[in-house]
Design an enzyme around this catalytic site. Structure first.
Site, PDB file in Angstrom:
ATOM      1  N   SER A  52       0.832  -1.200   0.000  1.00 62.69           N
ATOM      2  CA  SER A  52       0.000   0.000   0.000  1.00 62.69           C
ATOM      3  C   SER A  52       0.872   1.257   0.000  1.00 62.69           C
ATOM      4  O   SER A  52       1.670   1.442  -0.900  1.00 62.69           O
ATOM      5  CB  SER A  52      -0.973  -0.045   1.187  1.00 62.69           C
ATOM      6  OG  SER A  52      -1.993   0.915   1.039  1.00 62.69           O
ATOM      7  N   ASP A 200      -5.436  -3.978  -2.970  1.00 64.52           N
ATOM      8  CA  ASP A 200      -4.251  -4.042  -2.120  1.00 64.52           C
ATOM      9  C   ASP A 200      -4.276  -5.288  -1.236  1.00 64.52           C
ATOM     10  O   ASP A 200      -5.283  -6.003  -1.146  1.00 64.52           O
ATOM     11  CB  ASP A 200      -4.087  -2.761  -1.306  1.00 64.52           C
ATOM     12  CG  ASP A 200      -5.017  -2.673  -0.110  1.00 64.52           C
ATOM     13  OD1 ASP A 200      -5.843  -3.569   0.096  1.00 64.52           O
ATOM     14  OD2 ASP A 200      -4.906  -1.684   0.634  1.00 64.52           O
TER      15      ASP A 200
END
Length: 347
Positions: A52, A200
């Site tokens: 991320s 993600d």
């Protein structure tokens, strides 16, 4: 001749709190400068791994600079990354909130309340990291994501021997595509020509240190030659929820950015905390592996993962300052050991 140590950098995900590892790296960079080691950071790290916001930092430090006159320089310096988190990300976030009512009125059944609009973010990423492929990385890199289309965990890496390659900017888009905050990322696999749909991996790899170690072993590096610097984004111990609050969320509230996406944030924190505990035991039992973990408890910020209000920036910088002060010995020792890489990435 003594073998050069393999230095691995692992960076947690954490939205706006990615400012903390950036500040920690600036502190390490300063110590390298004091020792006459003034090359870009990618020359000293053999592998940079991130999830991320940590993936965004990894890409900034390893993607070739789009300016052809800056050959061998990374797309973003640590100063660039700090400005992005403190200033640019805040403007992108505020501009998104200005259009919340419009989305609510004209897209009532869509994801009108998602945290961030994708297109301005994508444009910002393209401007900064350019259109280079991961295979052109300045050192070994690994970003994590999950492919919804093919139901697989994806390691977005520069090593293309497994027939996968991606644009850097799309890899960043994939690793930062938090459900409810962003739409899934449409990512082109440059090796196969296939379009892959990614989100993600914060729910299960927010702290990617074990993935980083596995990647190091995949390169054939011996455990006794490995030093891992793992940087956290802060431990949100003050963000507590009551039973009455939790049962009031309902199905929508658990994933709503307006509530702080409690399901996602709980998974992120749980994975980070558990991985930290397991890594402490695992690496302590491995002869030779050096594992340095820098993380700290966070003060109360509220539920907004991506908010960068000036007061919150000050708090994050204060946390980073405290970590730098309390880990002076670790960083000095690491700076002494770090040597410039003389060979190609991953070798």
């Amino acid at each position: 001749m003594k073998n050069r140590k393999r230095i691995i950098l692992s960076i947690d995900g954490g939205g706006a709190q990615g400012l903390i590892p950036i500040r920690l790296l600036r502190g390490l960079e300063g110590k390298l400068y004091e020792r006459g080691k003034s090359e870009p950071l990618h020359r000293y790290f053999d592998l940079i791994c991130g999830t991320s916001s940590g993936g965004l930092i990894a890409a900034g430090l390893t993607a070739p600079n789009p300016d052809r006159t800056k050959h061998g320089q990374p797309a973003m310096t640590l100063s660039d990354l700090q400005n992005f988190f403190e200033l640019d990300a805040r403007e992108l976030y505020i501009n998104n909130r200005r259009h919340w009512l419009y989305r609510c009125l004209y897209h009532p059944f869509g994801q009108f309340n998602k945290g961030i609009q994708e297109r301005p973010v994508e444009q910002a990423i393209k401007q900064r990291v350019g259109w280079s492929a991961l295979s052109c990385s300045l050192t070994s890199v690994l970003m994590t994501a999950y492919d919804l289309k093919n139901r697989r965990v994806v390691s977005l890496r520069n090593d293309t021997t497994e027939h996968d390659d991606y644009y850097f900017w799309q890899a960043v888009r994939a690793t930062t595509s938090s459900p409810s905050w962003f739409e899934p990322a449409r990512v082109e696999n440059l090796a196969t020509g296939d379009e892959e749909i990614m989100i993600d991996a914060t729910g299960f790899l927010n702290d990617p240190v074990l993935a980083a170690y596995a990647e190091a072993r995949r390169h054939g590096w011996d455990p006794e030659d490995i030093i891992i610097l793992s940087l956290g984004n802060g431990n949100p111990v003050e963000e507590k929820h009551s039973f009455s609050e939790a049962i009031s969320w309902g199905t929508r509230g658990w994933v709503s950015p307006e509530e702080g996406t409690p399901l996602l944030s709980s998974y992120m924190h749980g994975q980070t905390a558990s991985t930290g505990q397991y890594a402490d035991v695992l690496f302590a039992d491995m002869p030779g592996v050096e594992y340095i973990r820098l993380n700290a408890d966070l003060p109360h910020f509220g539920s907004d993962l991506y908010s960068m209000r000036p007061g919150e920036v000050l708090k994050l910088n204060r946390v980073a300052d405290d970590l730098l002060s309390s880990h002076q010995d670790d960083l000095n020792k690491l700076a002494d050991l770090m040597e410039e890489r003389q060979d190609g990435p991953g070798f």
